[in-house]
Design a protein around this motif. Structure first.
Motif, short mmCIF file in Angstrom:
data_model
loop_
_atom_site.label_atom_id
_atom_site.label_comp_id
_atom_site.label_asym_id
_atom_site.label_seq_id
_atom_site.Cartn_x
_atom_site.Cartn_y
_atom_site.Cartn_z
N GLY A 216 91.07 2.67 11.13
CA GLY A 216 90.14 1.98 9.81
C GLY A 216 90.23 0.69 9.67
O GLY A 216 89.61 -0.32 10.15
N ARG A 217 91.45 -0.02 11.03
CA ARG A 217 91.57 -1.31 11.12
C ARG A 217 91.58 -1.92 12.42
O ARG A 217 91.11 -3.03 12.74
N MET A 218 90.97 -1.15 13.03
CA MET A 218 89.96 -1.31 14.50
C MET A 218 88.91 -1.54 14.18
O MET A 218 88.52 -2.14 15.05
N LEU A 219 88.34 -0.82 13.03
CA LEU A 219 86.65 -1.51 12.67
C LEU A 219 86.72 -2.79 12.82
O LEU A 219 87.06 -3.28 11.99
N LYS A 220 85.43 -3.50 13.22
CA LYS A 220 85.55 -4.75 12.58
C LYS A 220 83.58 -4.61 12.01
O LYS A 220 82.34 -4.34 12.77
N PRO A 221 83.41 -5.84 11.24
CA PRO A 221 82.08 -6.07 10.56
C PRO A 221 81.13 -5.70 11.69
O PRO A 221 80.96 -6.72 12.17
N SER A 222 79.72 -5.71 11.29
CA SER A 222 78.56 -5.95 12.11
C SER A 222 79.01 -7.60 12.22
O SER A 222 78.34 -8.24 11.12
N VAL A 223 78.55 -8.17 13.12
CA VAL A 223 78.53 -9.94 13.29
C VAL A 223 76.91 -10.32 12.43
O VAL A 223 76.66 -11.78 12.27
N THR A 224 76.53 -9.75 13.09
CA THR A 224 73.88 -9.74 12.64
C THR A 224 74.66 -9.54 11.39
O THR A 224 73.93 -10.14 10.97
#
Length: 398
Positions: free
Chosen positions: A8-16
């Motif tokens: 959960g901490r590693m996840l990044k939102p989609s920049v696009t």
């Protein structure tokens, strides 16, 4: 505060998706923002397909769960269409229908990898490839595709990494973000190397119908059909039929790989929307609907290349497919002391043009611009870009 897991901490939102939402928010607030971030056609879904959905609703084909991998007629149709297109005798039990191609990619990767496996990813890459590999505990291994080589992979690096062991090689042609579309001569040396390894191929072909070269779309299976027993092909209807919101993806591959994907889907999302499946059946029977849209994309591509030729401070590889142009902005960045993220934010905030920074794709020298917009919109956008880049590289006074 929630105690998140490592995942959960590693996840990044989609920049696009994040930048597209920001641009739309500014538009809703009254800013005259031109949004060139979107990875979707600006055309309506063909009326024939919409009517098929209406018919399915009238016939009450929406009350029940369908089989997890999709209704049999749709899977049979996908197998039939792609057996003809790719020259591989797919059967319905070698297909699964998913909530967009993104789910197909994730399920395909999850079905054949274990934590610690190495996943080869051609770079620049679509943002989701690396994140999906990391979510699954795999090690993303970037295979550079240099701009000065037409965004084709560095074969020496590919050979070295295959020798070190790659569980899966993810490939994407036509490519988001670069617009590169591999022809037979491009695929042959790549697949020769893969054939000498034990590596599986996960081929994202979602832009297969939006190709501008005379050769047309070339899949790895066109070149090496004998690799079908270790290749999973992912595609869908989002791009070619302007059906992004309908969420229709699918995958074809070895039956055991597809069965595992279906089992995973059964414990996550289950089947995709029942009405959407009926609409997809009609779309696959009417691929002639794609041609007029691709012709308009080709005209817009020509317009964008003409405008690009008037801007000596930036450059781009001529896109062979997709509806993106991948703009080399090294000069403006150096002049301003920016990276692609800050340059993209400056273009949005000061010049009201929303684009995607290349850092999202593993490359901090380019910006991705969509030409899925009207010619009037594109001309206005390029007027603003021309003004912005002229300001960025203007010599200092005094």
């Amino acid at each position: 505060m929630t105690n998140l897991s490592n995942r959960g901490r590693m996840l990044k939102p989609s920049v696009t998706l994040e930048l597209s939402a920001l641009a739309r928010g500014l538009q809703d607030a009254g800013r005259p923002v031109i949004n060139l971030t979107a990875g979707e056609p600006d055309f309506p879904t063909p009326e024939l397909v919409v009517e098929a959905a209406h018919h399915a609703l009238r016939e009450k084909k929406h009350f029940w769960y369908t089989p997890t991998p999709g209704v049999k007629p749709l899977r049979e149709k996908i197998a039939q269409v792609y057996a003809q297109r790719l020259g591989v005798p797919f059967t319905f039990d070698q297909t699964v229908v998913t909530n967009g191609a993104k789910q197909a990619l994730f399920d395909a990767l999850a079905a054949v990898t274990d934590p610690g496996d190495r996943v080869g990813i051609l770079t620049p890459y679509w943002v989701t490839y690396v994140e999906q590999a990391r979510i699954l505990g795999c090690e993303p291994v970037e295979i550079p595709c240099p701009a000065d080589g037409g965004f084709r992979p560095d074969l020496e690096v590919l050979e070295r990494e295959l020798g070190r062991g790659l569980r899966v090689l993810m490939v994407n042609s036509p490519c988001n973000p670069t617009g590169a579309a591999f022809g037979r001569r491009d695929w042959e040396p790549i697949l020769d190397l893969v054939a000498r390894s034990q590596t599986l191929i996960l081929s994202d072909e979602i832009y297969e119908d939006i190709v501008f070269s005379d050769e047309g779309h070339v899949s790895p299976l066109h070149v090496r059909p004998e690799l079908a027993d270790r290749t999973c092909v992912v595609s869908g209807l989002s791009k070619a039929f302007a059906m992004t919101g309908w969420r229709i993806g699918y995958a074809m591959g070895p039956a055991d790989w597809i069965r595992a994907m279906s089992a995973l889907q059964g414990h996550t999302t289950s089947n995709i929307n029942a009405v959407t499946q009926q609409a997809a059946l009609v779309a696959l029977d009417h691929r002639e609907l794609i041609g007029p849209m691709v012709e308009k994309f080709a005209a817009r591509r020509s317009l964008v290349l003409q405008r690009l030729a008037q801007l000596p401070m930036v450059s781009a590889h001529e896109p062979e497919g997709t509806f993106y142009i991948y703009l080399d902005v090294t000069k403006p960045m150096q002049s301003r002391g920016d990276d692609t993220s800050s340059l993209a934010r400056w273009l949005l905030e000061e010049h009201a043009v929303a684009v995607i920074p290349g850092v999202a794709f593993g490359d901090d020298t380019h910006l991705r611009l969509s030409f899925a917009a009207s010619e009037a919109t594109l001309n206005e956008a390029w007027d603003r870009l021309a003004n912005a880049f002229a300001m960025a590289v203007r010599p200092a006074v005094g």
